[in-house]
Design a protein around this motif. Structure first.
Motif, PDB file in Angstrom:
ATOM      1  N   ARG A 169      28.028  -1.200 -24.103  1.00 39.31           N
ATOM      2  CA  ARG A 169      26.877  -2.098 -24.196  1.00 39.31           C
ATOM      3  C   ARG A 169      26.953  -2.823 -25.540  1.00 39.31           C
ATOM      4  O   ARG A 169      27.386  -2.247 -26.545  1.00 39.31           O
ATOM      5  N   TYR A 384      20.302  -1.704 -28.071  1.00 42.98           N
ATOM      6  CA  TYR A 384      20.711  -2.468 -26.895  1.00 42.98           C
ATOM      7  C   TYR A 384      19.531  -3.145 -26.202  1.00 42.98           C
ATOM      8  O   TYR A 384      19.707  -3.796 -25.173  1.00 42.98           O
ATOM      9  N   ASN A 459      20.221  -5.104 -17.343  1.00 39.01           N
ATOM     10  CA  ASN A 459      20.550  -4.506 -18.640  1.00 39.01           C
ATOM     11  C   ASN A 459      20.035  -3.079 -18.781  1.00 39.01           C
ATOM     12  O   ASN A 459      19.852  -2.583 -19.886  1.00 39.01           O
ATOM     13  N   VAL A 464      25.586  -0.406 -17.362  1.00 44.49           N
ATOM     14  CA  VAL A 464      26.148  -0.735 -18.677  1.00 44.49           C
ATOM     15  C   VAL A 464      27.076  -1.941 -18.605  1.00 44.49           C
ATOM     16  O   VAL A 464      27.763  -2.180 -17.632  1.00 44.49           O
TER      17      VAL A 464
END
Length: 469
Positions: A169, A384, A459, A464
């Motif tokens: 990621r 992330y 997401n 991933v």
């Protein structure tokens, strides 16, 4: 004695083909039409505005008087609409009375703990204005903790963020982080906390701190302290860092180094603390306590160490089974008696001026305090973009790359576990863990989706990315 005046609500008449009433000031800057919200008062006051030759009228302002020598603070509302803030002023007076001695003076106001803005300050009054206009029926976060990177020089035995890290990621870009900051400010956050990993390993960290709108929020940071070099401390000051919480796991240097798995780490961290203090930064120590730490006196030893280092504050978290220790056994949790002793410790040391301010999770997140902050007054974001209730809770309610922060926040509040206030840490609650945590696979990438429909979001941690920045 210093005086500070903040305009909360002004009205003026404008002619754009027809006369109209315009509102400005901090109450008018909260995303709510205050003239519509208080329509009867506005109609009457509009007449007064027309009578003034300037065609402008101040309806409400707050006036603070601060005596830094006597350490006293007073506040009064002025203007025809002063009744709008009566309840909030009463709460403010009671709050200041309960907060005790201030830790420091910043921006002309008193700092009572490192997680809150100075009183007074524009961001404090802005936050107060939001409560007045929106009411407390709308739950809004005051703090957001942003994991700006998963990178770290250490491999701590107890790391709470280790299971978020993956090579599959991409961490948020500078522009994406800035978007989150603006959305957090709009949502009501006045404390934007940068964490990691180690936040000082992110190259744009100073740019992100400088980007924060100081009228609405301030930057804070959690760090392992190893990178508090002269140059970095200077840049943190330039970027406007409000406070830094430095992690120390144990008052015994060799135990801290063993847990952090870095020889000499304790001494380097202490050096970093001293540099930050010398530069004028508000500095706290972040530590934790398990049953043995309480019963064998190490929590008090950490407070004594904090006094010797002259830091402003020490926060003692409970041991919470999370991260690498997510499946830890219940015997690592504090008992009710352990928590009672920590609460007594907090009250004891906070009555003694020679000691730094002490905050214990046992009190602040317990029945005598505010309860669980997650999904109430704070949220956590992974590097992330996953939005979680807090950094201890490995549940996500959406990703900032898929949706707006406001929408994710509302989804979190719709979850059965977060639809109402909880008077204790949920992650220490066996019933909560049984329902939502114990079923998470041991090898799963965290955080785990809080709703099944999030599993297939573009997401989501379960989907991933195949490209890495």
């Amino acid at each position: 004695m210093s005086k500070y005046v903040y305009d909360l609500l002004n009205v003026r008449m404008e002619d754009n083909g027809r006369q109209c009433l315009i509102a400005d000031g901090m109450l008018a800057d909260q995303g709510v039409d205050v003239l519509l919200r208080y329509s009867l008062a506005s109609a009457a006051l509009g007449v007064l505005a027309r009578l003034k030759s300037s065609r402008e009228l101040n309806l409400l302002s707050l006036e603070f008087e601060v005596d830094t020598d006597k350490r006293t603070l007073s506040c009064q509302a002025k203007g025809p609409a002063s009744s709008l803030v009566f309840k909030e002023l009463e709460k403010l007076r009671a709050r200041v009375q309960s907060l005790g001695r201030p830790l420091a003076i910043r921006e002309g106001g008193f700092v009572y703990n490192l997680y809150q803005p100075p009183i007074p300050s524009r961001r404090f009054v802005n936050s107060m204005s939001r409560l007045v206009v929106q009411g407390r029926e709308q739950v809004r976060p005051a703090t957001c903790t942003l994991q700006v990177t998963t990178k770290c020089q250490l491999n701590c035995y107890h790391c709470s963020a280790a299971r978020y890290k993956t090579d599959h990621r991409a961490e948020l870009t500078t522009d994406e982080m800035k978007s989150v900051i603006r959305q957090a400010e709009a949502l009501g956050c006045f404390n934007i906390v940068f964490t990691g990993g180690e936040p000082l390993l992110r190259q744009d960290i100073f740019e992100l701190m400088s980007f924060i709108n100081r009228d609405r929020a301030h930057p804070s940071m959690f760090t392992n302290g190893l990178l508090l070099t002269d140059d970095n401390v200077s840049r943190l000051c330039e970027a406007g860092l409000h406070s830094v919480m430095v992690s120390l796991d144990d008052p015994r240097p060799h135990v801290h180094d063993e847990l952090r798995r870095v020889p000499g780490g304790f001494d380097k961290t202490v050096e970093g603390i001293r540099r930050a203090l010398e530069a004028g930064i508000l500095v706290g120590i972040s530590t934790y306590a398990g049953p043995e730490d309480v019963r064998e006196g190490r929590a008090e030893q950490m407070i004594e160490l904090s006094r010797k280092l002259c830091v402003h504050e020490v926060t003692i978290f409970d041991i919470v089974p999370t991260g690498k220790l997510l499946q830890s056994q219940a015997e690592q949790l504090l008992s009710s008696e352990d928590k009672r002793r920590l609460i007594e410790m907090e009250r004891k040391y906070n009555s003694m001026e020679v000691y730094p301010h002490v905050i214990t999770q046992a009190l602040v997140n317990g029945p005598e305090g505010s309860g669980c902050f997650g999904g109430l007054s704070q949220f956590y974001m992974t590097a992330y973009g996953d939005i979680d209730p807090c950094d201890f809770t490995p549940l996500t309610f959406g990703n900032i790359r898929d949706e707006a922060l406001e929408d994710i926040w509302q989804r979190m509040l719709s979850h059965p576990a977060y639809a109402q206030r909880c008077n204790h840490c949920r992650m220490q609650d066996p019933a909560f863990r049984s329902l939502y945590i114990d079923s998470i696979p041991d090898d799963a990438l965290l955080p785990w989706p809080g709703f099944d429909e999030l599993l297939n979001m573009p997401n989501s941690p379960m989907a991933v990315c195949t490209t890495v920045r």
